[in-house]
Design an enzyme around this catalytic site. Structure first.
Site, PDB file in Angstrom:
ATOM      1  N   LYS A 111     -13.886   5.657   6.617  1.00 16.97           N
ATOM      2  CA  LYS A 111     -14.041   7.132   5.980  1.00 16.97           C
ATOM      3  C   LYS A 111     -15.704   7.201   5.614  1.00 16.97           C
ATOM      4  CE  LYS A 111     -13.562   7.948   1.051  1.00 16.97           C
ATOM      5  NZ  LYS A 111     -13.751   6.914  -0.014  1.00 16.97           N
TER       6      LYS A 111
ATOM      7  N   HIS B  39       0.790  -1.224   0.195  1.00 19.70           N
ATOM      8  CA  HIS B  39      -0.093   0.175   0.039  1.00 19.70           C
ATOM      9  C   HIS B  39       0.934   1.237   0.019  1.00 19.70           C
ATOM     10  CE1 HIS B  39      -3.461  -2.267  -0.379  1.00 19.70           C
ATOM     11  NE2 HIS B  39      -4.334  -1.280   0.209  1.00 19.70           N
TER      12      HIS B  39
END
Ligand code: PGA
Length: 936
Positions: free
Chosen positions: A593, A172
């Site tokens: 989120k 990532h």
């Protein structure tokens, strides 16, 4: 001047190591930090000049004074100090700003290394003082709690046998450091460790200090920010480095620790060769193509080949070592008949005599001869073109059909040794190799394929349209769109890789953004279309579709989706071939989120629990895969605490967890750290499985969830969710603010990873990936995803009669709530509203800026009060002095860097968009990430 690390006397060094608390315990860390700081100061003066050094000192001092003023509630003074620094910085040239950013970044490099060294030192210290016996999070501590709770040795072994921890390394885009920088860090870390040895002569100390200074100088002269984005190959290599630097060598001490813990707690004498395997490894690097167009089918093939080559290198080294050392001769000790027969069989296959193959080499040394044959077969297996170089006639031996055959040969050698007075030789020479071979097989790690459900859906629709139109009217089919062709090509590559000999390398296809049964079934269709066998057969585990549930709604629907999936008779046939196993992945950062920290934590817990119930109903063995990032807003925080916080009774011992770029170095850069980290995970799994606390009549933190706590969490989550959605997601101004007041747009310049920072399409919440979202808020020192919505919900809840009492009790007793609040507390402690306000000033529209900032500020203050209220602390991190100290140590360096970053952003926004400015911004991103120990 005496060497910086010279003690007053050597016994005092030992006393530091033996100290269990207080100043003495921390003294070596302070010494390392201070001495490294001095060396860096020297290097800075020499390399960048007195003027830069003086500026660094000035900024650092003023940051310290500001923090002191803040701590003493002298808010105006703090503000004045900051403003004067801001003014100073605005007068610097871009080059100066760049150099200053680097200089501050360097302090973190060194502080991080000093802290890491201290962790290693404390590990040694607890081994010396025997403290591990009582510590939770160590195997001894957990086993000791189990024994006290009346769990028998047999049951303990049974629990251990169920544990399978699989860390899955991802690329990532969160590792800022270049590989060459990482190598330099390792060298500095080695030198620091050597400086800890007792005793060292003055000359030795001086030499080490000189080498350290040379390394720091070399680091200063190295570009720490990449000049181009890393390629996927760079990332693959980075992932593989950790095997060589620590993992291969970690397994034996780790399993030895487990064996020793069983011996000391349960009086069991068990060899590591007889322990169940509790660890495997996975990777996404080169397999995860969600949003990364650079991960092509060829890259996936290469990732597998490179992993095999890496493993081969290790096997070759180890077998060669055994060949060198295992010189037992049949004139001194016989070998088993089975081994003799196997050797004869190998020679027979070559149609030669033993004399013709070996000549005088290894005469009477059957072990060395058979190991030479094993090596030749291994080379043939793992690498297509390289075969045994030293003895070319052995090159005609066939490749191994599977890792099992290789293991069988090694076992044969072991048994022969054991049968003929060679147990000790087997334990020291062969067991480490056997353990590695059992863990890594012929593939090193499994490589997951990951793609987004939307793309797979589109590919299948296109393919289906094709077959329905099939050549009826003589028209040629339209070519598949590029993304769909890529999806299908990927599955073809999987089929090919599996056919080429290590079908176990790829066993899972993770489906990002999974919402329905169809998303899962699509993968089965696509795989079959491309010739992949989905069901397991023989050595081939097949290809299991693994839905990744990421949004709050999808997490809520996950149990129903899985029930429907697992109830279908066709899918049940697949499940049967996988021996009833199914993996499901939970997304931490996207759910955060989508719904905020509190709701995401709670919904993941609920989904986890419900999925286990459904799995039980459907007779499925569920393995959850936790997609966690390094930072709090992406599911980070101490892994052992999170593992222990899993729902009671909803854990069977198997767990997969992503280990992302940013934490790999922190956790796996050397053997001691890797061993500690892996032990923590195994111990936490054992604790979560056996739950000794729940068996103890006095037990606390049992994991049991009382109905009133569940009701409280539900209520908190509902309030927090509504508030978060309304305040953040549904308010378009927040995204505008985010764009303007954070360096999110600069992420690409920081050249952190091969993957583009954003998904394609318009900038809205759904296209914005979780990583840049968290990144922007972290760099601008607000860390919104780590806490927003928690204060609002708690404040409402404590207004209820008994509300505070319930939450305080949960804070003492309920692991999930403890984990949540402690993580929130960490995020709050790293935030700095004063500095964030400077970032806010980058927003042009003053009214909008004011509206958004004050909303965030209000919630920040509420959350801070709420955390203090329910933890009963006077200030944040009062009960976690290690973290508090670490943050305190860093602030005087992070703060100036943030100010420099704001200034550079301001310049860029006002038109100075030059390479120099971008490079300087990237430098500050790098430094702040190192300072906060998180990229985003
Ligand atoms: P993803 O990862 O966007 O690749 O799903 C999110 C994260 O790791 O935070």
């Amino acid at each position: 001047m005496p060497p910086l690390w010279k003690p007053e006397n050597w016994p005092s060094r030992l006393a530091e190591l033996e100290a269990r608390s207080g100043d003495l315990k921390e003294a070596p860390l302070r010494r390392d930090v201070r001495s490294l700081g001095t060396l860096l100061g020297d290097v800075l003066r020499e390399q960048a000049g007195e003027d830069l050094y003086a500026k660094v000192e000035e900024l650092r001092q003023s940051a310290i004074r500001r923090r002191e003023a803040q701590a003493g509630s002298a808010i105006d003074e703090a503000e004045t100090l900051m403003q004067s620094t801001v003014f100073k910085i605005s007068g610097f040239s871009v080059e100066q700003a760049y150099q200053l950013g680097r200089a501050f970044g360097f302090y973190f490099e060194l502080i991080n290394l000093a802290e890491t060294n201290h962790r290693k030192r404390r590990r040694l210290s607890s081994q010396l003082t025997g403290d591990t016996h009582s510590q939770r999070g160590t195997l001894r501590g957990t086993l000791s709690a189990m024994r006290r709770a009346g769990i028998s040795a047999g049951a303990a072994m049974e629990w251990l046998g169920r544990i399978c921890v699989v860390p899955v390394f991802t690329a990532h885009p969160t590792e800022v450091a270049r590989r060459s920088v990482m190598f330099k860090r390792r060298r500095i870390a080695d030198l620091l460790e050597q400086l800890d040895k007792i005793p060292i002569s003055d000359e030795g100390l001086e030499q080490l200090q000189q080498q350290l200074t040379a390394e720091i100088t070399a680091l200063w002269q190295t570009d720490e920010v990449r000049s181009r984005k890393p390629t996927v190959y760079d990332e693959i290599q980075m992932g593989l480095d950790f095997y060589e630097s620590s993992l291969f060598a970690t397994l034996t001490p780790l399993y030895q620790e487990i064996a020793d813990a069983l011996a000391s707690e349960y009086g069991m004498e068990i060899e590591i060769a007889d322990l169940p395997l509790m660890l495997r490894f996975g990777s996404w690097i080169g397999g995860d193509r969600d949003g990364n167009p650079f991960v092509t089918p060829q890259i996936t093939r290469d990732a597998i080949q490179l992993a095999r080559a890496h493993l081969l290198g290790e096997y070759r080294r180890q077998i060669q070592l055994v060949i060198d050392l295992l010189t037992a001769s049949t004139q001194q000790a016989p070998v088993s008949e089975a081994l003799r027969n196997r050797l004869t069989e190998y020679i027979g296959r070559l149609n030669l005599t033993e004399e013709a193959v070996f000549g005088a080499q290894f005469e009477f040394e059957s072990y060395r001869r058979i190991l030479a044959c094993i090596l030749a077969r291994l080379e043939k297996t793992l690498s297509a073109d390289k075969v045994a170089e030293e003895n070319s006639s052995l090159a005609a031996l066939p490749a191994y059909g599977s890792a099992r055959e290789f293991l069988a040969d090694l076992d044969l050698v072991r048994s022969s040794l054991v049968e003929h007075r060679g147990l000790r030789l087997a334990q020291t020479l062969l067991d480490p190799l056997l353990l590695i071979a059992r863990t890594f097989g012929f593939h090193l790690h499994t490589l997951d394929i990951r793609q987004h459900a939307k793309l797979q859906r589109a590919a299948l629709d296109e393919a289906a349209a094709w077959s329905s139109e099939a050549a009826a009217d003589g028209r040629l089919p339209a070519p598949l769109s590029a993304p769909s062709a890529d999806v299908i090509e990927t599955f073809r590559a999987v089929a090919e890789i599996k056919a080429q000999g290590t079908p176990e390398t790829i066993r899972c296809c993770v489906i990002s953004g999974a919402t329905s049964v169809r998303d899962v079934v699509n993968v089965v269709w696509l795989a079959r279309l491309a010739g992949v066998r989905v069901e397991a057969e023989g050595e081939d585990p097949g290809l299991m579709p693994v839905p990744l549930f990421e949004s709050i709604e999808d997490l809520q629907n996950a149990p129903a989706v899985c029930r429907e999936l697992w109830s279908g008779p066709e899918y049940q046939r697949l499940l049967a071939s996988w021996e009833g196993h199914q993996e499901v992945m939970l997304g931490y950062s996207d759910s955060n989120k989508d719904g905020g920290m509190l709701t995401s934590t709670w919904e993941i817990f609920r989904a986890h629990r419900a999925l286990h119930e459904v799995a039980r109903e459907c007779g499925v063995h569920l393995r959850l895969f936790h997609g966690r990032g390094g930072t709090v807003g992406r599911g980070g925080g101490p892994t052992h605490r999170a593992i222990f916080a899993q729902p009671f009774g909803a854990f069977e011992g198997e767990i997969r967890i992503t280990e992302q770029g940013e934490v790999l170095n922190w956790k796996y850069s050397d053997v001691v750290l890797a061993e500690r980290n892996l032990e923590l995970m195994i111990a936490a799994c054992l604790d979560a499985l056996a739950r000794p606390n729940a068996l103890d009549p006095e037990g606390h933190r049992t994991g049991i969830l009382l109905p009133e706590w569940e009701a409280a969490f539900n209520e908190l989550s509902a309030d927090s969710f509504a508030f978060y959605r309304e305040s953040i997601i549904d308010d378009p101004e927040v995204l505008q603010y985010f764009e303007a007041a954070t360096p999110v747009g600069e992420l690409e310049n920081a050249k952190i990873g091969s993957r583009p920072a954003r998904r394609k399409g318009a900038l809205d919440f759904s296209n914005l990936r979780a990583i840049p979202w968290v990144f922007g808020w972290t760099q601008s020192r607000l860390l919104v995803p780590g806490w927003f919505g928690v204060g609002y919900a708690i404040q409402r809840y404590v207004r209820k009669p008994e509300g505070l009492g319930i939450l305080r009790l949960m804070m003492r007793e309920f692991p999930l709530f403890i984990d949540l609040i402690r993580n929130v507390e960490t995020a709050l402690a790293k935030a700095d509203l004063g500095i964030a306000r400077l970032y806010a000033a980058l927003v042009q529209d003053e009214e909008m800026r004011q509206r958004v900032f004050s909303k965030i500020e209000q919630e920040f203050n509420r959350t801070m009060e709420a955390v203090l209220l329910i933890t009963g602390q006077g200030e944040l991190l009062e009960t976690n002095q290690v973290l508090a100290r670490s943050i305190r140590l860093r602030n005087p360096y992070v703060d100036p860097m943030s100010l420099i970053q704001v200034d550079l952003l301001r310049r860029k926004r006002s038109g100075e968009d030059t390479d120099e400015v971008n490079r300087a911004i990237a430098g500050t991103i790098n430094g702040i990430a190192a300072g906060l120990r998180n990229t985003g």
